[in-house]
Design an enzyme around this catalytic site. Structure first.
Site, PDB file in Angstrom:
ATOM      1  N   THR A 157       0.816  -1.208   0.000  1.00 17.36           N
ATOM      2  CA  THR A 157       0.000   0.000   0.000  1.00 17.36           C
ATOM      3  C   THR A 157       0.856   1.266   0.000  1.00 17.36           C
ATOM      4  OG1 THR A 157      -1.517   1.250   1.417  1.00 17.36           O
ATOM      5  CG2 THR A 157      -0.097  -0.297   2.531  1.00 17.36           C
ATOM      6  N   ASP A 158       0.254   2.375  -0.450  1.00 19.46           N
ATOM      7  CA  ASP A 158       0.951   3.663  -0.379  1.00 19.46           C
ATOM      8  C   ASP A 158       1.038   4.181   1.060  1.00 19.46           C
ATOM      9  OD1 ASP A 158      -1.732   4.315   0.003  1.00 19.46           O
ATOM     10  OD2 ASP A 158      -1.815   5.857  -1.563  1.00 19.46           O
ATOM     11  N   GLU A 159       0.238   3.583   1.969  1.00 23.69           N
ATOM     12  CA  GLU A 159       0.198   4.103   3.346  1.00 23.69           C
ATOM     13  C   GLU A 159       1.520   3.914   4.087  1.00 23.69           C
ATOM     14  OE1 GLU A 159      -3.239   3.549   5.679  1.00 23.69           O
ATOM     15  OE2 GLU A 159      -4.600   3.696   3.978  1.00 23.69           O
TER      16      GLU A 159
ATOM     17  N   TYR B 259      -2.076  -0.512  11.033  1.00 22.40           N
ATOM     18  CA  TYR B 259      -2.201  -1.179   9.725  1.00 22.40           C
ATOM     19  C   TYR B 259      -0.982  -0.881   8.858  1.00 22.40           C
ATOM     20  CZ  TYR B 259      -3.350  -1.632   4.779  1.00 22.40           C
ATOM     21  OH  TYR B 259      -3.294  -1.909   3.431  1.00 22.40           O
TER      22      TYR B 259
ATOM     23  N   LYS C  17       2.007  -3.353   7.440  1.00 25.79           N
ATOM     24  CA  LYS C  17       2.293  -3.544   6.009  1.00 25.79           C
ATOM     25  C   LYS C  17       3.766  -3.165   5.728  1.00 25.79           C
ATOM     26  CE  LYS C  17       0.002  -4.592   2.993  1.00 25.79           C
ATOM     27  NZ  LYS C  17      -0.341  -5.943   2.428  1.00 25.79           N
TER      28      LYS C  17
HETATM   29  P1  NAD Z   1      -9.636  -7.357   2.046  1.00 26.94           P
HETATM   30  O1  NAD Z   1      -9.652  -7.084   3.510  1.00 26.94           O
HETATM   31  O2  NAD Z   1     -10.847  -7.086   1.243  1.00 26.94           O
HETATM   32  O3  NAD Z   1      -9.241  -8.890   1.775  1.00 26.94           O
HETATM   33  C1  NAD Z   1      -8.237  -9.548   2.490  1.00 26.94           C
HETATM   34  C2  NAD Z   1      -8.399 -11.047   2.237  1.00 26.94           C
HETATM   35  O4  NAD Z   1      -7.334 -11.718   2.940  1.00 26.94           O
HETATM   36  C3  NAD Z   1      -9.709 -11.610   2.767  1.00 26.94           C
HETATM   37  O5  NAD Z   1     -10.281 -12.474   1.806  1.00 26.94           O
HETATM   38  C4  NAD Z   1      -9.290 -12.384   3.999  1.00 26.94           C
HETATM   39  O6  NAD Z   1     -10.136 -13.493   4.280  1.00 26.94           O
HETATM   40  C5  NAD Z   1      -7.886 -12.818   3.634  1.00 26.94           C
HETATM   41  N1  NAD Z   1      -7.038 -13.078   4.798  1.00 26.94           N
HETATM   42  C6  NAD Z   1      -6.895 -12.306   5.903  1.00 26.94           C
HETATM   43  N2  NAD Z   1      -6.037 -12.878   6.760  1.00 26.94           N
HETATM   44  C7  NAD Z   1      -5.602 -14.019   6.167  1.00 26.94           C
HETATM   45  C8  NAD Z   1      -4.675 -15.029   6.550  1.00 26.94           C
HETATM   46  N3  NAD Z   1      -4.042 -14.984   7.720  1.00 26.94           N
HETATM   47  N4  NAD Z   1      -4.454 -16.051   5.702  1.00 26.94           N
HETATM   48  C9  NAD Z   1      -5.107 -16.133   4.508  1.00 26.94           C
HETATM   49  N5  NAD Z   1      -6.002 -15.197   4.113  1.00 26.94           N
HETATM   50  C10 NAD Z   1      -6.242 -14.153   4.926  1.00 26.94           C
HETATM   51  O7  NAD Z   1      -8.385  -6.557   1.491  1.00 26.94           O
HETATM   52  P2  NAD Z   1      -8.172  -5.864   0.067  1.00 26.94           P
HETATM   53  O8  NAD Z   1      -8.694  -4.493   0.131  1.00 26.94           O
HETATM   54  O9  NAD Z   1      -8.619  -6.787  -0.973  1.00 26.94           O
HETATM   55  O10 NAD Z   1      -6.570  -5.758   0.059  1.00 26.94           O
HETATM   56  C11 NAD Z   1      -5.779  -6.812  -0.465  1.00 26.94           C
HETATM   57  C12 NAD Z   1      -4.305  -6.441  -0.302  1.00 26.94           C
HETATM   58  O11 NAD Z   1      -4.054  -5.239  -1.001  1.00 26.94           O
HETATM   59  C13 NAD Z   1      -3.903  -6.178   1.145  1.00 26.94           C
HETATM   60  O12 NAD Z   1      -2.617  -6.674   1.328  1.00 26.94           O
HETATM   61  C14 NAD Z   1      -3.907  -4.664   1.266  1.00 26.94           C
HETATM   62  O13 NAD Z   1      -2.972  -4.235   2.228  1.00 26.94           O
HETATM   63  C15 NAD Z   1      -3.476  -4.264  -0.122  1.00 26.94           C
HETATM   64  N6  NAD Z   1      -3.963  -2.945  -0.598  1.00 26.94           N
HETATM   65  C16 NAD Z   1      -5.288  -2.626  -0.509  1.00 26.94           C
HETATM   66  C17 NAD Z   1      -5.729  -1.399  -1.027  1.00 26.94           C
HETATM   67  C18 NAD Z   1      -7.180  -0.998  -0.979  1.00 26.94           C
HETATM   68  O14 NAD Z   1      -7.499   0.147  -1.299  1.00 26.94           O
HETATM   69  N7  NAD Z   1      -8.109  -1.879  -0.602  1.00 26.94           N
HETATM   70  C19 NAD Z   1      -4.808  -0.525  -1.603  1.00 26.94           C
HETATM   71  C20 NAD Z   1      -3.469  -0.897  -1.676  1.00 26.94           C
HETATM   72  C21 NAD Z   1      -3.057  -2.113  -1.175  1.00 26.94           C
HETATM   73  O1  DAU Z   2      -4.192   3.938   0.514  1.00 29.04           O
HETATM   74  C1  DAU Z   2      -4.410   2.574   0.384  1.00 29.04           C
HETATM   75  C2  DAU Z   2      -5.271   2.073   1.514  1.00 29.04           C
HETATM   76  O2  DAU Z   2      -6.600   2.493   1.238  1.00 29.04           O
HETATM   77  C3  DAU Z   2      -5.222   0.556   1.695  1.00 29.04           C
HETATM   78  O3  DAU Z   2      -3.919   0.180   2.047  1.00 29.04           O
HETATM   79  C4  DAU Z   2      -6.214   0.099   2.770  1.00 29.04           C
HETATM   80  O4  DAU Z   2      -6.219  -1.302   2.868  1.00 29.04           O
HETATM   81  C5  DAU Z   2      -7.591   0.591   2.386  1.00 29.04           C
HETATM   82  O5  DAU Z   2      -8.509   0.253   3.401  1.00 29.04           O
HETATM   83  C6  DAU Z   2      -7.572   2.113   2.175  1.00 29.04           C
HETATM   84  O6  DAU Z   2      -7.323   2.768   3.423  1.00 29.04           O
HETATM   85  P1  DAU Z   2      -8.101   4.114   3.830  1.00 29.04           P
HETATM   86  O7  DAU Z   2      -8.042   4.285   5.284  1.00 29.04           O
HETATM   87  O8  DAU Z   2      -7.629   5.242   2.992  1.00 29.04           O
HETATM   88  O9  DAU Z   2      -9.603   3.724   3.327  1.00 29.04           O
HETATM   89  P2  DAU Z   2     -11.011   4.038   3.955  1.00 29.04           P
HETATM   90  O10 DAU Z   2     -12.026   3.722   2.910  1.00 29.04           O
HETATM   91  O11 DAU Z   2     -11.182   3.405   5.297  1.00 29.04           O
HETATM   92  O12 DAU Z   2     -10.975   5.610   4.145  1.00 29.04           O
HETATM   93  C7  DAU Z   2     -10.765   6.487   3.044  1.00 29.04           C
HETATM   94  C8  DAU Z   2     -10.744   7.892   3.584  1.00 29.04           C
HETATM   95  O13 DAU Z   2     -12.078   8.227   4.013  1.00 29.04           O
HETATM   96  C9  DAU Z   2      -9.866   8.061   4.798  1.00 29.04           C
HETATM   97  O14 DAU Z   2      -9.276   9.349   4.762  1.00 29.04           O
HETATM   98  C10 DAU Z   2     -10.824   7.963   5.976  1.00 29.04           C
HETATM   99  C11 DAU Z   2     -12.103   8.532   5.404  1.00 29.04           C
HETATM  100  N1  DAU Z   2     -13.353   7.964   5.949  1.00 29.04           N
HETATM  101  C12 DAU Z   2     -13.475   6.609   5.985  1.00 29.04           C
HETATM  102  C13 DAU Z   2     -14.640   6.024   6.463  1.00 29.04           C
HETATM  103  C14 DAU Z   2     -14.787   4.523   6.541  1.00 29.04           C
HETATM  104  C15 DAU Z   2     -14.375   8.793   6.343  1.00 29.04           C
HETATM  105  O15 DAU Z   2     -14.248  10.033   6.295  1.00 29.04           O
HETATM  106  N2  DAU Z   2     -15.519   8.236   6.814  1.00 29.04           N
HETATM  107  C16 DAU Z   2     -15.692   6.877   6.902  1.00 29.04           C
HETATM  108  O16 DAU Z   2     -16.758   6.416   7.383  1.00 29.04           O
END
Ligand code: NAD
Ligand code: DAU
Length: 357
Positions: free
Chosen positions: A133-135, A159, A163
């Site tokens: 992630t970019d975080e 988180y 990561k």
């Molecule tokens: P998600 O939470 O939707 O899915 C995670 C999946 O991993 C789930 O299916 C869960 O059951 C599985 N899982 C969790 N713990 C596990 C374990 N111990 N063993 C096997 N499986 C397990 O997450 P996502 O949003 O699909 O993100 C996927 C990956 O991409 C993550 O590594 C996250 O950090 C990264 N990522 C997410 C975003 C985003 O915006 N969602 C952005 C950048 C990177």
């Molecule tokens: O940047 C990549 C990341 O993006 C991934 O690594 C994470 O797995 C993914 O969950 C996401 O993280 P964020 O914290 O950015 O996503 P979220 O949707 O939870 O929140 C997006 C932005 O919106 C953040 O600034 C928090 C804000 N927010 C979120 C929720 C759930 C609100 O203002 N209100 C809300 O109810």
């Protein structure tokens, strides 16, 4: 030939599996623990597809991993498995440490043992791609340039710290043992199958139900947004052509404030599902916007410089924020049974019935 994905029942992982099957004939082994975020309904279309093998299990279970690796002999592993929600990591960091750090370590150990025994071209061609992630880069100031791959790691939440630790382990396994790794650091994804704890799906579903749209703090935090299919394509390109040991930033050049995101979403919903058609006494969904207490330690700004990926591998996002968001809204409107099963928790009943607890 086969590949293995971990976390392939989650949001990005399941989109990747569907995308992979649409582009390749190769077998895909999908190892997922099915936490609350894993949903096999995302993969219902693969139920009778012999190219997809689903295994419920933990990336920390090395006995299971060793068995799967020797049985299927994948040419690549793509690690999506993680605890992914920042707010949950603030309330309870333990699971994040277990899966994102300890789990990744065990996965790397099993993969190293497997890879070291491979020979010749098969060993040379093997790849371990870690999805991050970019975080991990922390928070940008208003006028700072976007994150590049050389930015210092400054994670601010449990988180992002977990990561960051996993990224460091992946890097160390390359540097120390020569494991052929690739890492991608992507910005905020959105699209189909996004679990409704995250901002965009939460706001779509709340709006349609006439519930408040919660904006943390002043709503001026900035994120870069990328349609999930564009992320999946970037991962495919990095897997096939990325330079071993390198990291690649992935982003959509769509830097928006949270308030802008929710405004755009409300405008799309006003057109596609006007409040009156949902029996809501509103003229616009914008009136549901409610400012709530801020997230502790809330990062102010993320922005991604994806020029390395564009230059080296010819990647460019295909969706703009407006087209991607519209597609996403349409998907949620057209997939009411998925929404109902997720919001009622019914998807868990099936998982428990099928796999036990
Ligand atoms: P998600 O939470 O939707 O899915 C995670 C999946 O991993 C789930 O299916 C869960 O059951 C599985 N899982 C969790 N713990 C596990 C374990 N111990 N063993 C096997 N499986 C397990 O997450 P996502 O949003 O699909 O993100 C996927 C990956 O991409 C993550 O590594 C996250 O950090 C990264 N990522 C997410 C975003 C985003 O915006 N969602 C952005 C950048 C990177
Ligand atoms: O940047 C990549 C990341 O993006 C991934 O690594 C994470 O797995 C993914 O969950 C996401 O993280 P964020 O914290 O950015 O996503 P979220 O949707 O939870 O929140 C997006 C932005 O919106 C953040 O600034 C928090 C804000 N927010 C979120 C929720 C759930 C609100 O203002 N209100 C809300 O109810």
């Amino acid at each position: 030939m086969s590949i293995m994905v971990t976390g392939g029942a989650g949001f990005i992982g399941s989109n990747f599996v569907l995308d992979w099957l649409a582009h390749h004939d190769e077998l895909i082994i999908n190892l997922d623990k099915l936490t609350y975020a894993g949903n096999l309904e995302n993969l219902v279309s693969t139920r009778h597809d012999p190219r997809h093998i689903f295994v419920r299990g933990d990336i920390g279970d090395t006995v299971l991993l060793d068995r799967l690796l020797s049985e299927h002999r994948p040419r690549a592993i793509i690690n999506f498995a993680a605890e992914s929600h920042v707010d949950r990591s603030i309330h309870g960091p333990e699971e994040f440490i277990q899966t994102n750090i300890v789990g990744t370590f065990h996965l790397l150990e099993s993969v190293r043992g497997y890879w070291e025994k491979l020979v010749g071209l098969f060993q040379q061609g093997f790849r371990f791609l870690h999805v991050s992630t970019d975080e991990v880069y922390g928070s940008l100031g208003k006028n700072d340039p976007a994150f590049s791959e050389t930015n210092r790691y400054e994670p601010n939440s449990p988180y992002s710290a977990s990561k960051a630790a996993s990224d460091h382990l992946v890097r160390a396994y390359h540097h120390t043992y020569g494991l052929p790794v690739l890492t991608t650091n992507c910005s905020n994804n959105y699209g189909p199958y996004h679990f409704p704890e995250k901002l965009i799906p939460l706001c779509i579903l709340n709006a349609l139900a006439g519930k408040p749209l919660p904006i943390y703090g002043d709503g001026r935090q900035r994120r870069d947004w990328l349609y999930v299919k564009d992320h999946c394509r970037a991962i495919r390109l990095v897997l096939e052509g990325g330079r071993v040991g390198e990291t690649y930033n992935v982003g959509g050049k769509n830097e928006k404030t949270n308030l802008d995101v929710v405004h755009t979403l409300c405008d799309i919903l006003d057109k596609l599902a006007p409040p009156a058609t949902c029996h809501l006494p509103l003229t616009t969904y914008r009136s549901l916007i409610t400012f709530v207490k801020d997230r502790p330690g809330h990062d102010r700004r993320y922005a991604i410089d994806a020029s390395k990926l564009e230059r080296e591998l010819g990647w460019k996002p295909q969706e703009t924020f407006e087209t991607g968001l519209r597609k996403t809204v349409v998907w949620y409107l057209e997939n009411q049974s998925w929404v109902t099963n997720v919001t009622s928790g019914a998807y868990r009943h099936w998982i428990d019935k099928q796999y036990g607890t």
